[in-house]
Design a protein around this motif. Structure first.
Motif, mmCIF file in Angstrom:
data_model
loop_
_atom_site.group_PDB
_atom_site.id
_atom_site.type_symbol
_atom_site.label_atom_id
_atom_site.label_comp_id
_atom_site.label_asym_id
_atom_site.label_seq_id
_atom_site.Cartn_x
_atom_site.Cartn_y
_atom_site.Cartn_z
ATOM 1 N N LEU A 2 110.979 58.036 28.031
ATOM 2 C CA LEU A 2 109.748 58.436 28.162
ATOM 3 C C LEU A 2 108.794 57.524 27.242
ATOM 4 C CD1 LEU A 2 108.694 60.910 29.771
ATOM 5 C CD2 LEU A 2 108.559 62.078 27.801
ATOM 6 N N LYS A 3 107.724 57.030 27.607
ATOM 7 C CA LYS A 3 106.783 56.153 27.027
ATOM 8 C C LYS A 3 105.338 56.914 26.763
ATOM 9 C CE LYS A 3 108.786 51.554 28.035
ATOM 10 N NZ LYS A 3 108.392 50.276 28.330
ATOM 11 N N TYR A 4 105.084 57.384 27.771
ATOM 12 C CA TYR A 4 103.753 58.053 27.813
ATOM 13 C C TYR A 4 103.749 59.838 28.417
ATOM 14 C CZ TYR A 4 101.851 53.544 27.563
ATOM 15 O OH TYR A 4 101.369 52.161 26.857
ATOM 16 N N ILE A 5 102.889 60.437 27.983
ATOM 17 C CA ILE A 5 102.660 61.704 28.176
ATOM 18 C C ILE A 5 101.270 61.962 28.591
ATOM 19 C CG2 ILE A 5 102.477 64.215 27.661
ATOM 20 C CD1 ILE A 5 105.385 62.922 27.075
ATOM 21 N N PHE A 6 100.924 62.614 30.098
ATOM 22 C CA PHE A 6 99.799 62.810 30.688
ATOM 23 C C PHE A 6 99.405 64.114 30.228
ATOM 24 C CE2 PHE A 6 101.272 59.345 32.916
ATOM 25 C CZ PHE A 6 100.052 58.443 33.024
ATOM 26 N N PRO A 21 92.685 77.979 41.812
ATOM 27 C CA PRO A 21 93.366 77.173 41.102
ATOM 28 C C PRO A 21 92.345 76.565 40.244
ATOM 29 C CG PRO A 21 93.153 76.162 43.218
ATOM 30 C CD PRO A 21 92.605 77.375 43.365
ATOM 31 N N PRO A 22 93.129 75.977 39.087
ATOM 32 C CA PRO A 22 92.375 75.414 37.889
ATOM 33 C C PRO A 22 91.647 74.068 38.608
ATOM 34 C CG PRO A 22 94.544 75.982 37.072
ATOM 35 C CD PRO A 22 94.364 76.197 38.648
ATOM 36 N N VAL A 23 90.536 73.631 37.801
ATOM 37 C CA VAL A 23 89.917 72.254 38.360
ATOM 38 C C VAL A 23 90.248 71.483 37.199
ATOM 39 C CG1 VAL A 23 87.783 71.392 38.877
ATOM 40 C CG2 VAL A 23 88.103 73.812 39.561
ATOM 41 N N ILE A 24 90.918 70.397 37.354
ATOM 42 C CA ILE A 24 91.149 69.200 36.428
ATOM 43 C C ILE A 24 89.872 68.547 35.979
ATOM 44 C CG2 ILE A 24 92.303 67.365 35.785
ATOM 45 C CD1 ILE A 24 94.711 68.345 37.704
ATOM 46 N N LYS A 25 89.367 68.599 34.718
ATOM 47 C CA LYS A 25 88.334 67.816 34.504
ATOM 48 C C LYS A 25 88.649 66.379 33.640
ATOM 49 C CE LYS A 25 85.114 70.934 35.228
ATOM 50 N NZ LYS A 25 83.847 70.674 36.177
ATOM 51 N N ALA A 26 89.760 66.410 33.019
ATOM 52 C CA ALA A 26 90.086 65.062 32.302
ATOM 53 C C ALA A 26 91.473 65.024 32.394
ATOM 54 C CB ALA A 26 89.514 65.256 31.094
ATOM 55 N N ARG A 27 91.948 63.711 32.284
ATOM 56 C CA ARG A 27 93.256 63.485 32.195
ATOM 57 C C ARG A 27 93.721 62.333 31.073
ATOM 58 N NH1 ARG A 27 96.938 62.626 37.380
ATOM 59 N NH2 ARG A 27 97.103 64.813 36.817
ATOM 60 N N GLU A 28 94.266 62.687 29.987
ATOM 61 C CA GLU A 28 94.558 61.672 28.938
ATOM 62 C C GLU A 28 95.986 61.263 29.014
ATOM 63 O OE1 GLU A 28 93.534 62.609 24.917
ATOM 64 O OE2 GLU A 28 93.210 64.321 25.581
ATOM 65 N N LYS A 29 96.058 59.861 28.516
ATOM 66 C CA LYS A 29 97.264 59.231 28.671
ATOM 67 C C LYS A 29 97.690 59.023 27.194
ATOM 68 C CE LYS A 29 99.531 55.040 29.765
ATOM 69 N NZ LYS A 29 99.455 53.887 30.659
ATOM 70 N N LEU A 30 98.667 59.683 26.621
ATOM 71 C CA LEU A 30 99.010 59.606 25.124
ATOM 72 C C LEU A 30 100.287 58.953 24.997
ATOM 73 C CD1 LEU A 30 97.820 63.169 23.838
ATOM 74 C CD2 LEU A 30 96.734 61.054 23.785
ATOM 75 N N LYS A 31 100.632 58.193 24.096
ATOM 76 C CA LYS A 31 102.040 57.820 23.706
ATOM 77 C C LYS A 31 102.658 58.748 23.276
ATOM 78 C CE LYS A 31 100.947 52.806 23.158
ATOM 79 N NZ LYS A 31 101.819 51.773 22.773
ATOM 80 N N GLU A 37 102.283 65.192 18.233
ATOM 81 C CA GLU A 37 101.456 65.521 17.330
ATOM 82 C C GLU A 37 100.074 66.421 17.842
ATOM 83 O OE1 GLU A 37 101.451 64.711 13.886
ATOM 84 O OE2 GLU A 37 103.221 63.910 14.208
ATOM 85 N N GLU A 38 99.786 66.287 18.864
ATOM 86 C CA GLU A 38 98.784 66.886 19.723
ATOM 87 C C GLU A 38 99.362 68.318 20.143
ATOM 88 O OE1 GLU A 38 95.279 68.473 21.565
ATOM 89 O OE2 GLU A 38 95.565 66.246 20.345
ATOM 90 N N PHE A 39 100.842 68.482 20.580
ATOM 91 C CA PHE A 39 101.371 69.548 20.716
ATOM 92 C C PHE A 39 101.587 70.403 19.426
ATOM 93 C CE2 PHE A 39 105.365 72.177 20.834
ATOM 94 C CZ PHE A 39 105.080 73.064 21.663
ATOM 95 N N LYS A 40 101.944 69.795 18.295
ATOM 96 C CA LYS A 40 101.881 70.605 17.178
ATOM 97 C C LYS A 40 100.562 71.301 16.641
ATOM 98 C CE LYS A 40 105.479 67.571 15.005
ATOM 99 N NZ LYS A 40 105.833 66.711 14.024
ATOM 100 N N ASN A 41 99.466 70.290 16.860
ATOM 101 C CA ASN A 41 98.198 70.979 16.652
ATOM 102 C C ASN A 41 97.820 72.257 17.244
ATOM 103 O OD1 ASN A 41 97.523 69.066 14.624
ATOM 104 N ND2 ASN A 41 96.551 67.778 16.193
ATOM 105 N N LEU A 42 98.099 72.176 18.804
ATOM 106 C CA LEU A 42 98.081 73.271 19.614
ATOM 107 C C LEU A 42 98.618 74.525 19.226
ATOM 108 C CD1 LEU A 42 97.962 71.458 23.109
ATOM 109 C CD2 LEU A 42 95.932 72.388 21.839
ATOM 110 N N VAL A 43 99.986 74.305 18.784
ATOM 111 C CA VAL A 43 100.788 75.472 18.276
ATOM 112 C C VAL A 43 100.246 75.949 17.063
ATOM 113 C CG1 VAL A 43 103.056 76.000 17.194
ATOM 114 C CG2 VAL A 43 102.850 74.632 19.318
ATOM 115 N N VAL A 44 99.569 75.418 16.145
ATOM 116 C CA VAL A 44 98.998 75.738 14.973
ATOM 117 C C VAL A 44 97.889 76.642 15.392
ATOM 118 C CG1 VAL A 44 97.623 75.243 12.873
ATOM 119 C CG2 VAL A 44 99.812 74.129 13.196
#
Length: 63
Positions: A2-6, A21-31, A37-44
């Protein structure tokens, strides 16, 4: 490997007695490292992992 996470973010629209159903407003491509790190911030912030319901629905439809 895995190189990227959307990450999709959007908006849930609930009207009286109708769930849409939810409406997607934005899609980010992260390494991979940035996504962890983003996941850790959301858990906090109090976010939790939810159960995947799509597989359960598929099993119920095709027993």
């Amino acid at each position: 490997m895995l190189k990227y996470i959307f990450i999709d973010s959007g908006k849930v629209i609930n009207t009286y007695m109708v769930k849409k159903p939810p409406v997607i407003k934005a899609r980010e491509k992260l390494k991979k490292y940035a996504a962890k790190e983003e996941f850790k911030n959301l858990v906090v912030q109090g976010w939790t992992i939810t159960e995947n319901l799509t597989k359960k629905r598929a099993r119920a439809v095709n027993p």
